[in-house]
Each structure stands twice: as C-alpha cells, then as structure tokens.
Design a protein around this motif. Structure first.
Motif, PDB file in Angstrom:
ATOM      1  N   UNK A  83       2.002  -0.236  -3.588  1.00 36.51           N
ATOM      2  CA  UNK A  83       3.029  -1.255  -3.781  1.00 36.51           C
ATOM      3  C   UNK A  83       2.860  -1.836  -5.180  1.00 36.51           C
ATOM      4  N   UNK A  84       3.959  -2.281  -5.749  1.00 35.96           N
ATOM      5  CA  UNK A  84       3.926  -2.843  -7.092  1.00 35.96           C
ATOM      6  C   UNK A  84       4.435  -4.282  -7.065  1.00 35.96           C
ATOM      7  N   UNK A  85       3.634  -5.201  -7.587  1.00 31.96           N
ATOM      8  CA  UNK A  85       3.999  -6.617  -7.730  1.00 31.96           C
ATOM      9  C   UNK A  85       4.494  -7.233  -6.416  1.00 31.96           C
TER      10      UNK A  85
ATOM     11  N   UNK B 258      -2.840   0.913  -5.372  1.00 33.16           N
ATOM     12  CA  UNK B 258      -2.783   2.311  -4.981  1.00 33.16           C
ATOM     13  C   UNK B 258      -2.784   2.424  -3.458  1.00 33.16           C
ATOM     14  N   UNK B 259      -2.586   3.633  -2.956  1.00 36.45           N
ATOM     15  CA  UNK B 259      -2.454   3.839  -1.515  1.00 36.45           C
ATOM     16  C   UNK B 259      -3.715   3.472  -0.742  1.00 36.45           C
ATOM     17  N   UNK B 260      -4.880   3.521  -1.382  1.00 35.20           N
ATOM     18  CA  UNK B 260      -6.125   3.211  -0.679  1.00 35.20           C
ATOM     19  C   UNK B 260      -6.651   1.815  -1.000  1.00 35.20           C
ATOM     20  N   UNK B 261      -5.835   0.966  -1.615  1.00 34.68           N
ATOM     21  CA  UNK B 261      -6.225  -0.404  -1.928  1.00 34.68           C
ATOM     22  C   UNK B 261      -5.515  -1.399  -1.011  1.00 34.68           C
TER      23      UNK B 261
ATOM     24  N   UNK C  54     -11.234  -1.815  -1.481  1.00 27.65           N
ATOM     25  CA  UNK C  54     -11.169  -0.358  -1.462  1.00 27.65           C
ATOM     26  C   UNK C  54     -12.214   0.130  -0.480  1.00 27.65           C
ATOM     27  N   UNK C  55     -11.760   0.840   0.559  1.00 27.35           N
ATOM     28  CA  UNK C  55     -12.667   1.341   1.608  1.00 27.35           C
ATOM     29  C   UNK C  55     -13.482   0.213   2.240  1.00 27.35           C
ATOM     30  N   UNK C  56     -12.846  -0.941   2.438  1.00 30.03           N
ATOM     31  CA  UNK C  56     -13.485  -2.051   3.120  1.00 30.03           C
ATOM     32  C   UNK C  56     -14.390  -2.916   2.279  1.00 30.03           C
TER      33      UNK C  56
ATOM     34  N   UNK D  74       4.630   3.005   3.961  1.00 30.63           N
ATOM     35  CA  UNK D  74       3.258   2.743   4.383  1.00 30.63           C
ATOM     36  C   UNK D  74       2.729   1.406   3.871  1.00 30.63           C
ATOM     37  N   UNK D  75       3.453   0.773   2.968  1.00 30.68           N
ATOM     38  CA  UNK D  75       2.977  -0.474   2.345  1.00 30.68           C
ATOM     39  C   UNK D  75       3.326  -1.655   3.240  1.00 30.68           C
TER      40      UNK D  75
END
Length: 283
Positions: A190-192, A211-214, A231-233, A269-270
């Motif tokens: 997602x952006x802003x 990013x997709x994983x953040x 990121x990754x918890x 997905x966001x």
C-alpha cells in the motif's frame, strides 16, 4: 457474586472467591479520585473550569483463608505471596460482579499482609493494587477490518483531483463511558495509507510505501503510543517521521464513530484492521 482473578506477568493466576480464599471486602472498584483543573484570573471570583483528570485507581482486597490446618494455611499463604509479587510489575485483574466481567491492569503496592490470627480460627489477608490506568475495560477486544483502496493520484493532474477511491468504511460504536484508544494494523502493499475518523475529522496518515510483507502498526494509547513498521513480526523501523504533519493519533469517542481507509495505491490484500476495548470509569 463477586470474584477476583489476578494474573501476574509470569502468567500465574490466583482466584479470590469462595473457599479457600474468600473475599471479605473489596474497595476501589467504583470510586476513583478526580483532579479538577481550573485557572484563575486576577480579581476573579472562583476560577474557570478546564478539565477533570482521573487519578490512579487503588483496589484493596480483604479476605480470609478458610482452611484451619496449619499446613494448608502455610501453603495458601505461599501461593498468595508468590502470585501477588510486586517485583513482577503490572498484572491483570479480572473482576466478575453480578454477571458483568471487566478487567484492569494493576501492580501490587506491597507484599500481601497476613494479620496475626490470635483467637480467629481463620487466617486473614490483605492484597492492595495500584492501577495506573484507572479505567475498567471489556475483556474482549473488538475489531473491524477495512478493505483495500485503489488510488487515482497521478502526475500531471488537473483539478478537481481524485486522490483515492474510497472503497470501504465501517461504523464503530464505543459503548464505554469515555474515549478509547485504538490499535491499527495496515498490511502492505500500500502507498501512503490514511485511516480517518469521519465523526471527529481526525486522521492518521503516513507518507511511505509498504511492501507486501510489511505491516504498519499504530497504537494511540497514551501510555503506549507507537507508530512502527513490522517485518515478519519484528519491528524494523520507527515510523513517526513518516506521519503527516496534521495527523492526530485519535481515539474513539463514546457512541458512533465512522471510520474510513484511504490510500494512493494498494491491492486487495492490503487490509487495514482497527481494534479497541471499551473503557468504563467504574463498575
């Protein structure tokens, strides 16, 4: 019916209710002091009211051990002292009262005390907590999910400008007595992104692409305010510097709150989620 369950920071629990740990008296669950703030001008009769601030809550539990065998009394005393250890810091107090269940965080003011028995066949005890946050809360956290948004903002542009398509919003009802903080989690990509309380006009926006994983995590609790990227918890970055200059870490007002989510660009997905617990001044 009134029952107190205390869980310390190690996850150990102790229940005060019926035999063998009976509640004799319980104070501080309703009453809490308030500091009335005001200001006074020269030659003014009285003063001008500004605000009322609740002070920390103090809960005192006076009970008795109903066992009479010395070995059983000693064992129960050890259990009370072990679980209600002030060195462990904040724990959770759960109060069940006449079918209602509320919880609050508290720290032991002292090691539990056990007055001399003398002619009393039962061992009495006193447990005292200080609750820095004076509000009782519902034990269940309530949450809502908001769908992703797709933005329209592009360069160059002509007025009027569409900065984003508002795809989803939700209506949240705060059943508590006062404003309550929220926890917001926004999953990339997602952006802003921006989450707005349309009822009050307050919003939270960060100028950054996830990013997709953040995951962007925001907590508006006065005692635990944070804006972080995970990121990754794990926390990888403090995100205070990305906040919009006019962002306000808002709370839900009592009653109805209209919440919406906007972003310049995103995917399905966001998802943004918002969670809260209703707060009460007494029980």
């Amino acid at each position: 019916m009134r029952r107190i369950t205390y869980e310390n920071a190690r996850g150990e629990e102790i229940v005060f209710y019926l035999s063998p740990l009976v509640i004799e008296s319980l104070t501080g669950i309703g009453e809490v002091d308030a500091e009335v703030q005001g200001q006074k001008s020269p030659y003014q009769d009285g003063d001008t009211y500004i605000d009322s601030l609740l002070q920390a809550r103090y809960i005192d539990l006076h009970g008795k051990i109903t066992k009479t065998k010395l070995s059983e009394i000693k064992q129960l005393r050890k259990e009370i002292i072990r679980v209600c250890n002030p060195k462990l810091g904040l724990g959770k107090i759960v109060l069940e009262l006449d079918g209602d269940v509320k919880e609050i965080e508290g720290v032991l003011e002292s090691v539990p005390t056990f007055p001399e028995k003398r002619q009393n066949p039962f061992q009495e005890f006193l447990v005292s907590w200080k609750c820095p946050d004076p509000y009782w809360k519902d034990p269940q956290e309530v949450s809502r999910a908001l769908k992703a948004y797709e933005g329209k903002f592009t360069f160059p542009f002509n007025f009027p400008v569409e900065f984003g398509i508002e795809g989803d919003s939700t209506s949240i009802y705060n059943e508590g007595d006062v404003e309550t903080p929220v926890q917001i989690n926004i999953q990339g990509p997602v952006s802003n992104p921006m989450v707005k309380n349309r009822t009050t006009g307050d919003y939270i926006r960060i100028w950054r692409t996830l990013s997709a994983d953040e995951v962007l995590h925001i907590d508006t609790n006065q005692q635990n305010k944070r804006v972080e990227i995970y990121l990754n918890g794990s926390v990888i970055q403090k995100a205070w510097g990305y906040l919009d200059d006019y962002s306000e870490l808002f709370k839900l007002i009592p009653g109805q709150n209209k919440i919406s989510y906007v972003a310049d660009s995103s995917t399905d997905n966001a998802i943004a989620s918002i969670a809260w617990k209703n707060r009460y001044v007494g029980i």
